[in-house]
Design an enzyme around this catalytic site. Structure first.
Site, short mmCIF file in Angstrom:
data_model
loop_
_atom_site.label_atom_id
_atom_site.label_comp_id
_atom_site.label_asym_id
_atom_site.label_seq_id
_atom_site.Cartn_x
_atom_site.Cartn_y
_atom_site.Cartn_z
N GLU A 133 -3.70 6.41 -11.28
CA GLU A 133 -2.92 7.60 -10.92
C GLU A 133 -1.70 7.69 -11.83
O GLU A 133 -1.01 6.68 -12.03
CB GLU A 133 -2.46 7.52 -9.46
CG GLU A 133 -1.91 8.83 -8.96
CD GLU A 133 -1.51 8.79 -7.48
OE1 GLU A 133 -1.53 9.85 -6.85
OE2 GLU A 133 -1.18 7.70 -6.98
N GLY A 266 4.61 0.46 -5.95
CA GLY A 266 4.61 -0.43 -4.80
C GLY A 266 3.18 -0.79 -4.44
O GLY A 266 2.87 -1.94 -4.15
N ALA A 267 2.31 0.23 -4.45
CA ALA A 267 0.89 0.02 -4.13
C ALA A 267 0.14 1.26 -4.59
O ALA A 267 0.73 2.28 -4.92
CB ALA A 267 0.69 -0.23 -2.64
N MET A 268 -1.20 1.17 -4.59
CA MET A 268 -2.04 2.28 -5.01
C MET A 268 -3.26 2.36 -4.13
O MET A 268 -3.98 1.38 -3.92
CB MET A 268 -2.45 2.11 -6.48
CG MET A 268 -3.41 3.18 -6.99
SD MET A 268 -2.67 4.83 -6.89
CE MET A 268 -4.16 5.83 -6.70
N HIS A 302 0.97 2.87 4.85
CA HIS A 302 1.00 4.04 3.95
C HIS A 302 -0.31 4.13 3.16
O HIS A 302 -0.93 5.21 3.11
CB HIS A 302 2.19 3.89 3.01
CG HIS A 302 2.39 5.03 2.06
ND1 HIS A 302 3.37 5.97 2.22
CD2 HIS A 302 1.74 5.37 0.90
CE1 HIS A 302 3.32 6.84 1.24
NE2 HIS A 302 2.33 6.50 0.41
N GLU A 303 -0.72 3.03 2.57
CA GLU A 303 -1.92 3.08 1.73
C GLU A 303 -3.18 3.29 2.54
O GLU A 303 -4.10 3.98 2.09
CB GLU A 303 -2.02 1.80 0.89
CG GLU A 303 -0.81 1.53 0.00
CD GLU A 303 -0.41 2.70 -0.87
OE1 GLU A 303 -1.32 3.42 -1.36
OE2 GLU A 303 0.79 2.92 -1.04
N GLU A 325 1.42 12.21 -0.54
CA GLU A 325 2.44 11.18 -0.38
C GLU A 325 3.35 11.45 0.82
O GLU A 325 3.76 10.51 1.51
CB GLU A 325 3.27 11.05 -1.66
CG GLU A 325 2.46 10.63 -2.88
CD GLU A 325 1.75 9.29 -2.70
OE1 GLU A 325 2.06 8.55 -1.75
OE2 GLU A 325 0.88 8.97 -3.52
#
Length: 830
Positions: A133, A266-268, A302-303, A325
């Site tokens: 991304e 932070g993360a994907m 969140h992920e 997001e």
């Protein structure tokens, strides 16, 4: 044919990819084959798709008529495209395109890249991993790298002996080969290219945890699997909670949470194979602080929320990234609030919302959604406005509509558009259909224009709205403002303030509280006696209402519409306050006052007496069965007292607890901050020792991110030099930003950055370049305003243009406050 610079032609579209990837970790290269089933919509002679930093060796297409043609391949590195030219027009219908290619496993933390760590024997180990991304899948395989061009994917990886291979789906088959194994993975659901993931390296995985039929694992470097238990706990909760909330089963067959030593974000949210920074996934439950638990819980939730909102249903183009997001941010807090209600997660979200309001009060803010043309434009959307403002605006809407009705609209939206792509208005239409409320009209005013209102309250209870700005400017903007209000001690009523003025239909004769509950994304200004009437009733307000009162008052001071003394008088009445979020809002303003004074000892004494009154009631030792919020408040107060409060007893006790290694987990980071604030060269060396021998990811960054606080220019420059080699690239931007904000040597840090600009840009990930400048907001002397603006004008950052503009305006806001408040503060605290 005419070529749009950033959008692919629609004449050909992918249906299914079969990817064969063979990485060579020692040489940092890879070979690949992409067999792509596609649909030819028009009988064209050219096929245009995305490719960057790849060498395509062959391209052969078999069309619907069975005709086989080899293409001449032309690469355009600037446009990141490959054009395949065929001798005869392709037949319409289904075709099969096979490409062979090679590429480099890069060090830029994007595309197919290297992550490294040192094992127990002192050897460097390499992990080849992906981050696609927003537009970087094209660096790993030729593809139609746009979110709307969804397809299914089947990945096969060559995994050398002794290593682990991971991808989005479960393993379908293993095929032995010389020196390793070919690992064939199952086919994914229909999804966008940016969600594909493949990883090869020396990783270990936990035993799968069955979560209602979904196998959940954590993958990490060997030796850290013992730090995975909490991630599995919150991961299992999130899977169950979100499947129930959305009323749709988890849309993939398995879920791996992968901790990587080097990771730019932070993360994907790669489907079924989510990648993380180690600090966002792994922790030691016996030593972690509450905030460290919260950080892991937030990011994991969140992920996982993205598996539905983003992966199952995806924005059509990058202008809609906020929808992914912002909603994942909203759902992360909702999920964690259900996971640990005692954390009061929606109340603590107020500080994140406050950060968004700080940026959104600038003339240089932007709408949550705006036109995105290039990949650089897309990079600029990953900011506090997309995540925190977007999440806060959704929370405001949920509160206004009611949680059940809001959820009904979300369920309708996801069910209607599963496996597809959407625009923002599709979400509002679904919620509007489910609730009967004018949701699109309300939300368009929040999504498509920047900024937010201040709602003024007259003594008679009449309301008016105008745009809130820190620096004076003309604006006639209006919002459809969902307002909840109550007269103490009554229940709230609601009104949609759609024009310049209005009133709230509430009964009673008690003081009026506007933004009742505290969820509105606007500031409140109480005029005349209205504010004074409310102050004696602070204890009757909810925590978030008190937070807003403090935050809004400080914002008005920063914007020049209130006197700094009004803020200090309000803070002086918080002696009975025990909510850490309220105190964080107060301390934000107090620290700015401290920095505004060239000789702040008098102010420090006043602040110290105020904060000590609260801290002494808590003490250093946690009381039996004390609440989570009290433990967090203790840390907030220790850090404030030991830094700008200049409390020598607190500084001494902090050093004693640290030396004895008996500090409670919630105090460790504040104590480290206090030590760094007045740190010595010996303590600086001790910090480096702690960084190099950290037992957990949290230990490493706890000390690393406080190195820039040391009040010594030589030590600060040594820290900055380390960002070019020893400090991981993923942490370099934060380190530079903290150094530039150093109260003693920030100027020296800025000048180091200008002298090393090219080296820094080569070293840091592209998406962190704007972040490294965040410290300039503290450089508020007139000469520094001119110097920073001139340098950044001559050294533009294309993917952080808006962020740079905002930081320069924030710098001017802080400078204006310091100029205006300095005489009054000096007179008050001599």
């Amino acid at each position: 044919m005419a070529i749009d610079p950033y959008r692919l032609p629609t004449t050909v579209a992918p249906v299914h990819y079969e990817l064969v990837i063979a990485p060579d970790l020692e040489a940092s290269t890879f070979e690949g084959t992409a067999a792509i089933t596609l649909t030819v919509h028009e009988p064209v002679r050219e096929v245009v798709l995305n490719a960057a930093e790849l060498e395509i060796h062959s391209a052969v297409l078999t069309d619907a008529a069975g005709e086989r043609q080899e293409a001449a391949v032309t690469l355009d590195e600037e446009l990141e495209r490959a054009t395949l030219a065929f001798g005869a027009p392709l037949a319409t219908g289904e075709g099969n395109l096979t490409l062979t290619f090679t590429g480099c496993i890069n060090d830029r933390l994007r595309g197919f890249y290297r992550s490294t760590y040192t094992d127990g024997d002192g050897n460097e180990r390499v992990i080849a991993t992906t981050q696609f991304e927003s537009a970087d899948a094209r660096r790993a395989f030729p593809c139609w790298d746009e979110p709307e061009l969804k397809a299914t994917f089947q990945v096969s990886l060559f995994v050398p002996d002794g290593l682990t291979g991971l991808s989005n789906t479960a393993v379908r088959a293993l095929r032995p080969a010389d020196g390793g194994t070919w690992v064939d993975f199952e086919t994914t659901m229909k999804m966008s290219t940016y969600l594909v993931a493949f990883i090869v390296g020396p990783l270990v995985t936990t035993e799968p945890l069955d979560v209602d039929g979904v196998p959940l694992r954590v993958a990490c470097v060997p030796g850290r699997e013992g730090l995975a238990s909490f991630a599995l706990e919150i991961g299992a909760h999130a899977l169950r909670f979100l499947a129930d909330y959305f009323a749709i089963p988890y849309p993939a067959g398995k879920l791996d949470l992968v901790a990587l030593p080097d990771f730019a974000f932070g993360a994907m949210e790669n489907l079924g194979c989510v990648t993380f920074r180690e600090t966002a996934l792994l922790l030691d439950p016996s030593t972690a602080s509450r905030l460290e638990f919260e950080r892991v819980a937030d990011v994991v939730a969140h992920e996982i929320a993205h598996m539905w909102f983003g992966d199952l249903v995806t924005m059509r183009w990058w202008n809609g990234i906020w929808l992914n997001e912002a909603f994942a941010t909203f759902m992360e807090v909702t999920t964690v609030d259900a996971f640990r209600p005692e954390w009061e997660r929606w109340v603590s979200f107020s500080t994140e919302r406050g950060a968004a309001m700080l940026t959104d009060g600038l003339m240089s803010t932007r709408p949550i959604e705006y036109e995105v043309v290039s990949p650089d434009d897309a990079e600029g959307m990953f900011d506090v406005l997309t995540y925190q403002k977007g999440g806060a605006v959704l929370r405001m809407l949920e509160t206004y509509l009611g949680p059940s009705r809001f959820r009904d609209g979300i369920r309708l939206y996801l069910d209607r558009h599963r496996y597809g792509n959407t625009e923002t208005t599709d979400l509002w239409d679904a919620i509007e259909e489910a609730t009967g409320e004018p949701v699109r009209a309300i939300m368009d005013s929040w999504i498509f224009q920047g900024g937010y209102p201040v709602v003024s309250v007259s003594p008679s209870g009449e309301l008016s709205q105008s745009r809130f700005l820190y620096l004076p400017a003309e604006s006639d903007q209006l919002w459809q403002v969902p307002v909840l209000a109550r007269r103490l001690p009554g229940e709230p009523g609601r009104v949609l303030l759609s024009g310049p003025t209005g009133s709230v239909p509430v009964e009673g004769d008690g003081p009026l509280v506007v933004n009742a509950g505290g969820w509105g994304f606007f500031r409140t200004r109480y005029e005349g006696a209205t504010f004074g009437a409310l102050i004696p009733h602070l204890s009757s307000l909810e925590p978030l209402e008190r937070f807003n009162l403090v935050s809004d008052t400080w914002a008005s001071v920063l914007g020049g519409t209130n006197h700094v003394g009004e803020f200090l008088d309000l803070v002086g009445r918080l002696g009975d306050e025990r909510n850490p979020n309220v105190w964080e809002a107060a301390i934000d303003g107090l620290s700015a006052c401290y920095r505004a004074l060239p000789h702040p000892s008098g102010f420090a004494r006043w602040a110290r007496e105020l904060l000590a009154w609260v801290f002494d009631a808590l003490g250093w030792e946690p009381a039996p069965h004390e609440s989570e919020s009290v433990a967090r408040l203790r840390g907030v107060l220790v850090q404030a007292l030991g830094t700008f409060g200049e409390s020598e007893p607190v500084r001494n006790e902090a050093r004693a607890l640290h030396a004895a290694e008996i500090a409670p987990a919630d105090l460790l980071t504040p104590i480290v901050s206090v030590i760094a604030w007045t740190g010595t060269p010996d303590e600086y060396e001790m910090f480096w020792d702690r960084i190099r021998n950290a037992a957990t990811p949290q230990d490493e960054v706890r000390y690393l991110f406080r190195l820039p606080m040391f009040p010594s220019e030589p030590l600060l420059l040594r820290t900055l030099d380390a960002t070019l080699d020893e400090i991981r690239a993923q942490n370099g931007a934060f380190t530079i930003a903290f150094a530039t904000a150093n109260r003693v040597a920030g100027r020296a840090a800025w000048r180091w950055l200008t002298e090393h600009w090219d080296d820094v840009l080569k070293r840091l990930p592209d998406n962190s370049r704007g972040r490294m400048l965040e410290g300039i907001v503290r450089l508020t002397d007139e000469d520094m305003l001119a110097e920073t603006a001139a340098f950044l004008a001559d050294h533009p950052l294309p993917n952080a243009r808006k962020q740079v503009e905002q930081l320069l305006e924030r710098q001017r806001v802080n400078a204006a406050f310091a100029r205006a408040a300095r005489p009054d503060l000096a007179a008050r605290f001599t």
